[in-house]
Design a protein around this motif. Sequence first.
Motif, PDB file in Angstrom:
ATOM      1  N   ASP A  46       0.823  -1.215   0.000  1.00  0.00           N
ATOM      2  CA  ASP A  46       0.000   0.000   0.000  1.00  0.00           C
ATOM      3  C   ASP A  46       0.855   1.262   0.000  1.00  0.00           C
ATOM      4  OD1 ASP A  46      -3.080  -0.893   0.633  1.00  0.00           O
ATOM      5  OD2 ASP A  46      -1.631  -2.271   1.531  1.00  0.00           O
ATOM      6  N   LEU A  47       1.645   1.417  -1.077  1.00  0.00           N
ATOM      7  CA  LEU A  47       2.492   2.595  -1.207  1.00  0.00           C
ATOM      8  C   LEU A  47       1.682   3.835  -1.592  1.00  0.00           C
ATOM      9  CD1 LEU A  47       4.306  -0.058  -1.950  1.00  0.00           C
ATOM     10  CD2 LEU A  47       5.961   1.646  -2.659  1.00  0.00           C
TER      11      LEU A  47
ATOM     12  N   GLY B  33       0.200  -5.053  -3.254  1.00  0.00           N
ATOM     13  CA  GLY B  33      -0.751  -4.238  -3.992  1.00  0.00           C
ATOM     14  C   GLY B  33      -0.902  -2.808  -3.520  1.00  0.00           C
ATOM     15  N   ASP B  34      -1.735  -2.059  -4.266  1.00  0.00           N
ATOM     16  CA  ASP B  34      -1.922  -0.621  -4.102  1.00  0.00           C
ATOM     17  C   ASP B  34      -0.583   0.106  -4.197  1.00  0.00           C
ATOM     18  OD1 ASP B  34      -4.632  -0.719  -4.030  1.00  0.00           O
ATOM     19  OD2 ASP B  34      -4.861  -0.135  -1.940  1.00  0.00           O
TER      20      ASP B  34
ATOM     21  N   GLY C 293      -2.384  -6.900   2.123  1.00  0.00           N
ATOM     22  CA  GLY C 293      -2.384  -5.480   2.464  1.00  0.00           C
ATOM     23  C   GLY C 293      -3.793  -4.963   2.665  1.00  0.00           C
ATOM     24  N   HIS C 294      -4.079  -3.799   2.101  1.00  0.00           N
ATOM     25  CA  HIS C 294      -5.410  -3.209   1.983  1.00  0.00           C
ATOM     26  C   HIS C 294      -5.896  -2.491   3.232  1.00  0.00           C
ATOM     27  CE1 HIS C 294      -9.211  -2.443   0.131  1.00  0.00           C
ATOM     28  NE2 HIS C 294      -9.897  -3.217   0.940  1.00  0.00           N
TER      29      HIS C 294
ATOM     30  N   GLY D 193       1.063  -3.326   7.368  1.00  0.00           N
ATOM     31  CA  GLY D 193       0.774  -1.909   7.450  1.00  0.00           C
ATOM     32  C   GLY D 193       1.058  -1.244   6.112  1.00  0.00           C
ATOM     33  N   SER D 194       0.614  -0.024   5.968  1.00  0.00           N
ATOM     34  CA  SER D 194       0.847   0.718   4.729  1.00  0.00           C
ATOM     35  C   SER D 194       2.240   1.337   4.741  1.00  0.00           C
ATOM     36  CB  SER D 194      -0.199   1.819   4.572  1.00  0.00           C
ATOM     37  OG  SER D 194       0.163   2.715   3.539  1.00  0.00           O
ATOM     38  N   PHE D 195       2.978   1.148   3.650  1.00  0.00           N
ATOM     39  CA  PHE D 195       4.329   1.689   3.535  1.00  0.00           C
ATOM     40  C   PHE D 195       4.312   3.213   3.471  1.00  0.00           C
ATOM     41  CE2 PHE D 195       7.956   3.075   0.920  1.00  0.00           C
ATOM     42  CZ  PHE D 195       9.007   2.532   1.641  1.00  0.00           C
ATOM     43  N   SER D 196       3.413   3.782   2.684  1.00  0.00           N
ATOM     44  CA  SER D 196       3.403   5.239   2.522  1.00  0.00           C
ATOM     45  C   SER D 196       2.022   5.788   2.201  1.00  0.00           C
ATOM     46  CB  SER D 196       4.406   5.672   1.433  1.00  0.00           C
ATOM     47  OG  SER D 196       4.214   4.933   0.237  1.00  0.00           O
ATOM     48  N   GLY D 197       0.974   5.039   2.575  1.00  0.00           N
ATOM     49  CA  GLY D 197      -0.380   5.498   2.322  1.00  0.00           C
ATOM     50  C   GLY D 197      -0.925   6.345   3.454  1.00  0.00           C
ATOM     51  N   ARG D 198      -2.044   6.974   3.201  1.00  0.00           N
ATOM     52  CA  ARG D 198      -2.702   7.806   4.207  1.00  0.00           C
ATOM     53  C   ARG D 198      -3.420   6.925   5.222  1.00  0.00           C
ATOM     54  NH1 ARG D 198      -7.302  11.950   2.295  1.00  0.00           N
ATOM     55  NH2 ARG D 198      -8.218   9.951   1.671  1.00  0.00           N
ATOM     56  N   LEU D 199      -3.384   7.345   6.485  1.00  0.00           N
ATOM     57  CA  LEU D 199      -4.073   6.632   7.552  1.00  0.00           C
ATOM     58  C   LEU D 199      -5.278   7.456   7.970  1.00  0.00           C
ATOM     59  CD1 LEU D 199      -0.844   5.761   9.549  1.00  0.00           C
ATOM     60  CD2 LEU D 199      -2.119   4.231   8.044  1.00  0.00           C
TER      61      LEU D 199
END
Length: 395
Positions: free
Chosen positions: A13-14, A65-66, A235-236, A258-264
């Motif tokens: 989830d970049l 993904g993402d 992911g997701h 967890g998301s590598f660089s996505g919005r939380l």
Amino acid sequence: MTQEHITFAVLSDLHAAPKSSDPKGTEVKLYSDGDSFSPHDNPMSSLHELIKHENLTADFVICPGDMTNRADAGALKFVWEQLHGLKERLSAQEVMATVGNHDVDSRGHLDGAFPREALMRLLPRFPIADDALADHYWAHGYFLTTIGQVRFLVLNSSWLHEHRDQLEHGAVTGYTLEKLRRDLAASTAADFNIAVCHHHPHVHSELDLGGDIMFNGQKLLDALSSNGAWLVIHGHKHHPKIELAQGEFQQPVVLACGSFSGRLEGPNATVSRNYFHMVQVERFGVDAELRGIVNSWNWIHGYGWTNYGTANATFPSRLGFGFEGNLLQLARDIVDAMGSQQLMKWDQMLKLQPNLAHLTPRKFKALSSALDAKHNIVISCDSTGLPFEFGVRVA
């Protein structure tokens, strides 16, 4: 040469995107057209520093993904190139990636293009450079291959996202399941079995994040459990978690990244940060049980990737999985190992009781409670909250 463990570098989830798509600077942390790539400027440049500082290596790079945000074709190309650059930096054999819902242009943002066109134009080929495997992935919703000691299942849980009425859920179709069961039965057993998908195949109940569970997810897990011991990496959710799947036999271990660089967003923003994971899967004991260790880092702008200890209590920066023995017996074994000693360092005890390395966070908490209540032994922690020392409680 046979390896006793295999290591995977995991980035999920970049959500990379161009700056123009985020004029307020609130949605994207990894810009595909950024003009600065200095240390700690973004999660990817910081990762290069972490790899160098920690001397990290991996056998495979995994991306569940993402890669991009809203199917941006330029960002897809950027991330795909970055993942292969990481493969070289980590001395890895291959990049194993799959499609996320944000990687498919299911809402028709790109005029004149079909939903997965940008993915299919990537070079090397996506999701893997092998033409036969890539063609199988797009035709049947997955590919299955063995590289060295590792059997990989890479699943496209966004396969139906070209249909607007299927956008809210991941899925594995009945057709895919039938074919996958046959292929699994016919494939050669491997020392390590790793499944990679984007959506969660079983309920992710924390923080009400599990509503869009993968359709037929439990059937997928059942198919895997009939064909070896599996680690499923997905992911997701942007919320890291590890647990044993449902089932009556050889249940897979499921790692939610967890998301590598996505919005939380929402309640998760108060619990989670951005994560990079190094997953070591081991052959343990005479029966070669599926066990492993996960080391994770948080990214903080201006500081880079840091060891966050137990800042996330349910997913500490060091955790294990795979121990299915009796915790009360393990507590007694620890008491026996201490003997007459009043104190013993964690690393020393780990050499005597290697099962300690393979406890999930909940099992570690239960072990700590049992040691304190039944044996008057307390586990002390270091400044980050990770276990450091065993000691007899002073009355």
